[in-house]
Structure formats: structure tokens, C-alpha cells
Enzyme design. Structure first.
Site, mmCIF file in Angstrom:
data_model
loop_
_atom_site.group_PDB
_atom_site.id
_atom_site.type_symbol
_atom_site.label_atom_id
_atom_site.label_comp_id
_atom_site.label_asym_id
_atom_site.label_seq_id
_atom_site.Cartn_x
_atom_site.Cartn_y
_atom_site.Cartn_z
ATOM 1 N N GLU A 84 1.113 -0.983 0.186
ATOM 2 C CA GLU A 84 0.077 -0.109 0.083
ATOM 3 C C GLU A 84 0.998 1.115 0.141
ATOM 4 O O GLU A 84 2.047 1.351 0.793
ATOM 5 C CB GLU A 84 -0.907 -0.070 1.123
ATOM 6 C CG GLU A 84 -1.905 -0.820 1.337
ATOM 7 C CD GLU A 84 -2.463 -0.933 2.508
ATOM 8 O OE1 GLU A 84 -2.451 -1.915 3.297
ATOM 9 O OE2 GLU A 84 -3.456 -0.394 3.123
ATOM 10 N N ARG A 136 6.190 -13.954 8.662
ATOM 11 C CA ARG A 136 6.959 -12.396 8.993
ATOM 12 C C ARG A 136 8.027 -11.949 9.416
ATOM 13 O O ARG A 136 8.414 -13.471 10.583
ATOM 14 C CB ARG A 136 5.718 -10.889 9.595
ATOM 15 C CG ARG A 136 5.297 -10.844 10.380
ATOM 16 C CD ARG A 136 4.674 -10.362 11.018
ATOM 17 N NE ARG A 136 4.349 -8.832 10.580
ATOM 18 C CZ ARG A 136 4.049 -7.921 9.837
ATOM 19 N NH1 ARG A 136 3.169 -8.157 8.684
ATOM 20 N NH2 ARG A 136 4.131 -6.882 9.563
ATOM 21 N N LYS A 138 4.721 0.646 10.608
ATOM 22 C CA LYS A 138 4.665 1.565 9.847
ATOM 23 C C LYS A 138 3.631 2.345 10.275
ATOM 24 O O LYS A 138 4.217 3.667 9.923
ATOM 25 C CB LYS A 138 3.648 1.314 8.384
ATOM 26 C CG LYS A 138 4.155 1.113 6.605
ATOM 27 C CD LYS A 138 2.894 0.895 6.274
ATOM 28 C CE LYS A 138 2.948 0.285 5.158
ATOM 29 N NZ LYS A 138 2.102 -0.077 4.035
HETATM 30 P P1 ATP Z 1 -0.635 -2.217 6.424
HETATM 31 O O1 ATP Z 1 -0.130 -1.811 8.299
HETATM 32 O O2 ATP Z 1 0.097 -0.200 6.016
HETATM 33 O O3 ATP Z 1 -0.966 -2.763 5.754
HETATM 34 P P2 ATP Z 1 2.183 -4.085 5.801
HETATM 35 O O4 ATP Z 1 3.495 -3.761 6.734
HETATM 36 O O5 ATP Z 1 1.070 -5.627 5.643
HETATM 37 O O6 ATP Z 1 1.703 -2.388 6.296
HETATM 38 P P3 ATP Z 1 1.851 -3.815 2.689
HETATM 39 O O7 ATP Z 1 2.110 -2.516 2.048
HETATM 40 O O8 ATP Z 1 0.692 -3.805 2.609
HETATM 41 O O9 ATP Z 1 2.438 -3.434 4.847
HETATM 42 O O10 ATP Z 1 2.535 -4.659 2.710
HETATM 43 C C1 ATP Z 1 3.820 -4.979 1.395
HETATM 44 C C2 ATP Z 1 3.934 -6.403 1.818
HETATM 45 O O11 ATP Z 1 4.937 -6.609 2.472
HETATM 46 C C3 ATP Z 1 2.938 -7.404 2.248
HETATM 47 O O12 ATP Z 1 2.545 -8.645 0.993
HETATM 48 C C4 ATP Z 1 3.202 -8.425 3.435
HETATM 49 O O13 ATP Z 1 2.881 -9.243 3.704
HETATM 50 C C5 ATP Z 1 4.654 -7.742 2.507
HETATM 51 N N1 ATP Z 1 5.374 -7.581 4.789
HETATM 52 C C6 ATP Z 1 4.873 -6.124 5.428
HETATM 53 N N2 ATP Z 1 5.598 -6.466 6.861
HETATM 54 C C7 ATP Z 1 6.245 -7.849 6.371
HETATM 55 C C8 ATP Z 1 7.737 -8.224 7.397
HETATM 56 N N3 ATP Z 1 7.346 -8.028 8.644
HETATM 57 N N4 ATP Z 1 7.940 -9.580 7.023
HETATM 58 C C9 ATP Z 1 7.342 -9.792 5.996
HETATM 59 N N5 ATP Z 1 6.552 -9.673 5.337
HETATM 60 C C10 ATP Z 1 5.964 -8.259 5.231
HETATM 61 MG MG MG Z 2 -0.889 -4.377 4.369
#
Ligand code: ATP
Ligand code: MG
Length: 601
Positions: free
Chosen positions: A65, A304, A314
Site C-alpha cells: 500500500e 513475517r 509503518k
Molecule cells: P499495513 O499495515 O499498512 O498494511 P504492511 O506492513 O502490511 O502494512 P504493505 O504495504 O501492505 O504493508 O506490505 C506489502 C507486503 O509486504 C505485504 O505482502 C506484506 O505481507 C509484506 N510485509 C510487510 N511487513 C512484513 C514483514 N515484517 N515481514 C515480511 N513481509 C512483510
Molecule cells: Mg498490508
């Protein structure tokens, strides 16, 4: 060359295998996606969202996002998705998941694209001579999503619910209690369609109704208890403007995005495991309705990244920036990709880290030292060596003028890299006065101390051996100058120089040709390993010593180095010329990582 392949190594790539590699290899072996066929009329759906398609390829996606900067957790996901695509001859789509009509910031979009490319990945593919850039935004599919919703309604799979939010929540039940059917659940498809179109046409205010999938209010999986798929939100969207006042829910939008782009393996983090049955339910219905190709994409989950001493939310990272606990998203203490980059991390180090931590479904914490170890291992082979004195005190050689002649400067040199003679040598001057580390002198040496103390002989690395004669102090007792005498004929590299045995070797910088530099000594941003665990106030464990700025003296070659050059300052660690602030004539270096893991010692 011998290569040893352990049974768990992947046959194609020699990377350690993991459950996702096994799934992909098995799907490729069975040609699972090669005969994918469209159920509906090809002109209908946004089939070509993904451009010319090689049906046999694996297709993955990275779907952030655009609401923040990417961090080290995202790096894991990027290395995983783009890495699998690269290793199996497929493609990974770069997709902005912008289905929320909140203000998208171009700053985030740009920084995300930049981060992925900097990490060494791209989203191009070429098929039948056509090169395609697979950069997408989910909001481009709103039209298709709307038609998919109508198709569900027509087939009795969705209904407009006008219960209040509270009623809906109460009627959903909970873990031990089945839900209760909404009084609107038995509306006819025609009624639902008419009402849904009223929602779309802006005839209902926010919150007055939602479109829900009609699945099973008694399902043990609460996500299948008729989840909401469309909500009313009278809000302008950065891409679609005021075209829509209803927006799809993430859980509805995401599977459709994957399917429209012909994604084969949709890899996400484990929080979405309980959503997988809905993902499958939805795509099966849309394949039945002739809107999507078969077989549809499948979702796979991995755990994760949790990294000790690091926050990866974030929202919390934004708080650190907005409340000015750090200097910005690219502060070298931030776990953002831009922060790591400024700190001196290389794409190779981050990829190495991701390879080392692997991919599993287990809940675990990775120690911060694993990240630092990957950087050290990457930089050791490539960073030029240099001498720097971080806490300088002057050393005066009393007999220099008498032995060498007043004003004489002696040329010294050292390899740029001890294992790469082809990189040549660096030179610097040895004279009557030098800079040494304050900690390299002790009036009364502690046990095992072999550096400067009165009467002790020490080698100045790449230079001469000296004997310490004491020190000069100011009124406050602080040492202002260390005194020594040169031992003749002991210069490194000259015949016979090694005949003199000394236990201590110290680094130094010449007072005549040394250059002053600003050096930023960074440390971990938090003092606690899990700063935000259990809802803890992470600000309470901010490390007050995470940044210490010193005026250092560095060898002359560093004055002219390019921004972003990496060095090993001998005895001190790895440093980078700050990408943004280092200039010729005003050198600025950041400590990327120390030579050894010394945290907690
Ligand atoms: P939000 O809470 O804003 O959704 P988010 O960390 O999920 O935050 P995204 O932009 O949706 O952020 O993440 C993009 C991709 O990165 C997603 O597929 C998510 O699963 C992956 N991702 C985010 N944080 C991690 C993490 N700590 N480890 C592995 N993958 C991650
Ligand atoms: Mg997300």
C-alpha cells in the site's frame, strides 16, 4: 571447481530449498498453469491487465500500500517474491494496492519503486519479443471488481445488508458462538441488485449498507460469516477521482487483483491464513461465473520478519519521524530501506540476510546481529581499508627533527585491500606529529595493555616503532599531547624493521596530511529487544546513545572519495561516506557496523 549440494539444496538454483520453492517446482513439473483457460468471453474481463502472458511462467507479485516507506520486513517479501520469479524464469509484478480512497502520496510511490530497484529487482518481462513493464495499480480494476460483485449478486452469492454496524457485529457471533442470519440475507437477487446499484449511484450515505458475501453464518472460520465485500465511502480517490462512492474491501479486492494479473502464487504473511478459504471461495465463484481463468491463483503464507531491536509497524515508524525522534524516513537508524541504505547497507547485504533467515511458517525472532553479520560479510571483501582516528589526541615525536631532519615527512603506504593487491596502495605521510586515539595511551597500563604507556614500545601501523615517554595534561588533568621518541630503522616494510619485537600496533593519521571529518557513530535505536511487544510504549526504550557525532581525523585519500563509498576504518568497523551530506572538502561518514558484534558487552 567443486560444488557440494546438500539434499536440501534446490537443484536449479543451489539456494537452500524451502516449502515455497517445493510448491513452485511441483507446479512447474505438472504444468499446472500452462493450460490455463479463460472461462468467460475474452473481451469481457480485464484479462489483459498483465500484458502478453507466457502461460507457463510463474507470476508473483509484491503489493504494497503506498502509505509509507518500505522497511526491512518488506525487504524479506521483496527478496522472496522477486527472487523466486528470477530463479524460476518467471516475473514478479509490482502492484500498488491502492483500493482505499485515502490520499496516496507520490512520495511513497516513488520511494517504493526506488527501493525495489535499488535492492536489485525489476518488474519487466519479455515474451515473444514483447517487453512488458508489470507495474500496476489495483484501483485500475475497480470496474471489473464492480462487475464481479454484480455477478455474485445475480448468482445468489451476495446481498446488501442494511443492519447497523453494531447489529452486524453482534450478529457475527464469536469463536464459540455461531452468527445469526441478517434479516436482509434472504432478499432476492433482483432486489439486491437494485439496492447495490443505489449504493453505487450515491443514493445512500456512508455506513447505511454494505454488500456481503453470502457464505455461512455458522462457519467456524469467522472470516466466512458473510464477510463485507463493498462499503459506501463518499470519498475522492487519487486515481479514479469521484467515479466511485463505493469501494471494495481488501479481502475481496486482493484475490481479484491476483487473478486479473494471472498471478500463479500469491504469497503473503501468516496473518492472512484465515482469509485463504475466502480467497478460494471468491475465485471459484468468479471462475464459475465465467469472469476469471482457471485454475485461479493460490495463496501461500509465510511468517513475517520480526527483528530484535527493530520496529516494523509503518504507523510507529511514521510516529518516530513525525515526532522527530529521528531525522526522517532515511535517518540511518531507521529500519527503512532508505535508512539502511544511508547507513551503509548494500543490496547484496540485504539479499544475503534474507537468504540466511530463510522462509518458514514458524513464528520467530531474528537477532539483529544476523543483519549486521550479513553487512560485515558483504563489506569485508569489497570495502577499501582506511585509517581514521575517532577520538584524536596529538602524539609528538621528540627526536624526529634530530633524526630525520626538521620538517621531514616520510612517505608510508598500505594496501587498499589486503586481499586485492590489484586495487593498489594508498599513501600518507608520517611526520613529527600524528593523531592517535585517546584510548591508546594509559598512564598506568591495565593488565594485558600493550599500547602506549611510559617506557613501552609500539608500532604505528605501516610506519615506525616509537617508545612512549609520557603525556602532557592541561589544568583539568585532561591529556593534550602524548610524547614519544622514534626508534631508528624500524619502518614497516624496510629490511630489518621486524627485528624489533613489539606487542602493540596502533592506527594513526598524520598531523600534516590528515583531514578532519564528521563521523556519526550510530547504534541501535532501541535498548530493548522487543520495543513494542505486548503494546509496550516503544518510545520508553529509545536508546539515548543511538547517535554520537565526533570530529575525527582521517587519512588524506578520504577527503576526495565519492559519496556512498564504503570503507573499513581499521580497528573501528565499516563506514560509509554519507550519501546526502558528504562532500569534497567536508567529509561526513556514518558508521554502518562495528568490526565485531559487541552489543551488550
Ligand atoms: P499495513 O499495515 O499498512 O498494511 P504492511 O506492513 O502490511 O502494512 P504493505 O504495504 O501492505 O504493508 O506490505 C506489502 C507486503 O509486504 C505485504 O505482502 C506484506 O505481507 C509484506 N510485509 C510487510 N511487513 C512484513 C514483514 N515484517 N515481514 C515480511 N513481509 C512483510
Ligand atoms: Mg498490508
Amino acid at each position: 571447481m567443486t560444488s557440494h549440494t546438500t539434499p536440501s539444496d534446490d537443484k536449479n538454483t543451489h539456494k537452500p530449498s524451502n516449502f515455497l520453492r517445493q510448491i513452485i517446482e511441483s507446479d512447474l513439473a505438472q504444468h499446472r498453469y500452462a493450460q490455463r483457460h479463460w472461462g468467460g468471453s475474452p473481451g469481457d474481463a480485464a484479462h489483459h491487465a498483465a500484458g502478453p502472458v507466457d502461460p507457463a511462467q510463474v507470476r508473483l507479485r509484491f503489493p504494497p500500500e503506498p502509505n509509507g516507506y518500505l522497511h526491512v520486513g518488506h525487504a524479506k517479501s521483496i527478496c522472496l517474491n522477486f527472487g523466486l520469479a528470477r530463479d524460476y524464469g518467471g516475473v514478479c509484478h509490482m502492484r500498488f494496492d491502492d483500493t482505499n480512497p485515502e490520499k496516496e502520496d507520490q512520495e511513497y510511490v516513488d520511494s517504493i519503486l526506488d527501493a525495489v530497484q535499488w535492492l536489485g529487482f525489476h518488474w519487466d518481462s519479455s515474451f515473444n519479443g514483447n517487453k512488458t513493464s508489470h507495474l500496476y495499480q489495483a484501483s485500475d480494476y475497480f470496474g471489473f471488481m464492480y462487475r464481479a460483485a454484480e455477478a455474485l449478486i445475480e448468482r445468489g452469492h451476495a446481498y446488501v445488508d442494511e443492519q447497523s454496524a453494531d447489529e452486524m457485529r453482534a450478529n457475527r457471533g464469536d469463536f464459540g458462538k455461531p452468527g445469526v442470519d441478517s434479516p436482509f440475507r434472504s432478499r432476492s437477487p433482483a432486489e439486491n441488485l437494485a439496492r447495490f446499484r443505489e449504493m453505487r449511484d450515491g443514493r445512500l450515505p456512508d455506513g447505511a449498507a454494505v454488500l456481503r458475501a453470502r457464505i455461512d453464518m455458522a462457519s467456524p472460520n469467522i472470516n466466512l460469516r458473510d464477510p463485507a465485500i463493498y462499503r459506501i465511502k463518499h470519498a475522492e480517490h487519487h486515481n479514479t477521482g469521484n467515479t466511485w462512492c463505493i469501494y471494495p474491501m481488501y479481502t475481496f479486492a486482493h484475490p481479484i487483483e491476483d487473478a486479473l494479473e494471472n498471478i500463479t502464487h500469491s504469497i503473503c504473511t501468516l496473518e492472512f491464513e484465515d482469509q485463504r478459504p475466502f480467497y478460494d471461495w471468491l475465485l471459484e465463484r468468479l471462475v464459475e461465473a465465467g469472469l476469471l481463468a482457471s485454475p485461479p491463483p493460490r495463496q501461500y503464507e509465510f511468517s513475517r520478519l520480526n527483528l530484535s531491536y527493530v520496529i516494523t509497524s509503518k504507523r510507529k515508524l511514521a510516529q518516530l519521524v513525525n515526532e522527530r525522534h529521528v531525522a526522517g524516513w532515511d535517518d540511518p537508524r531507521m529500519p527503512t530501506i532508505v535508512g539502511l541504505r544511508r547507513r551503509g547497507y548494500t543490496p547484496e547485504a540485504i539479499q544475503l540476510f534474507c537468504d540466511r533467515i530463510g522462509v518458514t511458517k514458524d513464528y520467530s525472532w531474528i537477532d539483529y546481529s544476523t543483519l549486521e553479520g550479513a553487512l560485515r560479510d558483504d563489506l569485508d571483501g569489497k570495502a577499501a581499508r582506511a585509517m581514521a582516528v575517532l577520538d584524536p589526541v596529538k602524539l609528538t615525536i621528540g627526536n624526529w627533527d634530530a633524526l630525520m631532519g626538521a620538517g621531514t615527512l616520510d612517505d608510508c603506504s598500505a594496501p587498499v585491500h589486503p586481499h586485492h593487491p590489484e586495487l593498489g596502495r594508498r599513501s600518507f605521510k608520517f611526520g613529527r606529529q600524528l593523531w592517535i586515539e585517546r584510548s591508546d595511551y594509559e598512564e598506568v597500563p591495565p593488565k594485558g595493555y600493550h599500547r602506549l604507556y611510559p617506557g613501552n614500545k609500539v608500532r604505528l601501523k605501516y610506519g615506525h616503532v616509537i617508545e612512549c615517554k609520557g603525556a602532557v595534561r592541561d589544568e583539568s588533568g585532561r591529556i593534550t599531547e602524548v610524547l614519544a621518541e622514534l626508534i631508528p630503522d624500524t619502518k614497516s616494510g624496510t629490511p630489518g624493521a621486524d627485528a624489533i619485537k613489539v606487542k602493540g600496533v596502533i592506527t594513526w593519521v598524520g598531523a600534516d596530511d590528515g583531514v578532519e571529518a564528521e563521523v556519526r557513530l550510530y547504534d541501535r535505536l532501541f535498548t530493548e529487544a522487543q520495543p513494542d511487544a505486548g503494546g509496550k510504549d516503544f518510545l520508553a526504550s529509545l536508546n539515548p546513545d543511538s547517535l554520537q557525532t565526533v570530529r575525527a581525523m582521517v587519512e588524506p585519500a578520504l577527503a576526495a572519495c565519492a559519496a556512498d563509498s564504503k570503507f573499513q576504518f581499521e580497528r573501528h568497523g565499516y563506514f560509509v561516506a554519507d550519501r546526502l551530506e558528504h562532500q569534497a572538502g567536508r567529509p561526513v561518514f556514518n558508521r554502518a557496523v562495528g568490526l565485531k558484534d559487541s552489543w551488550g558487552k
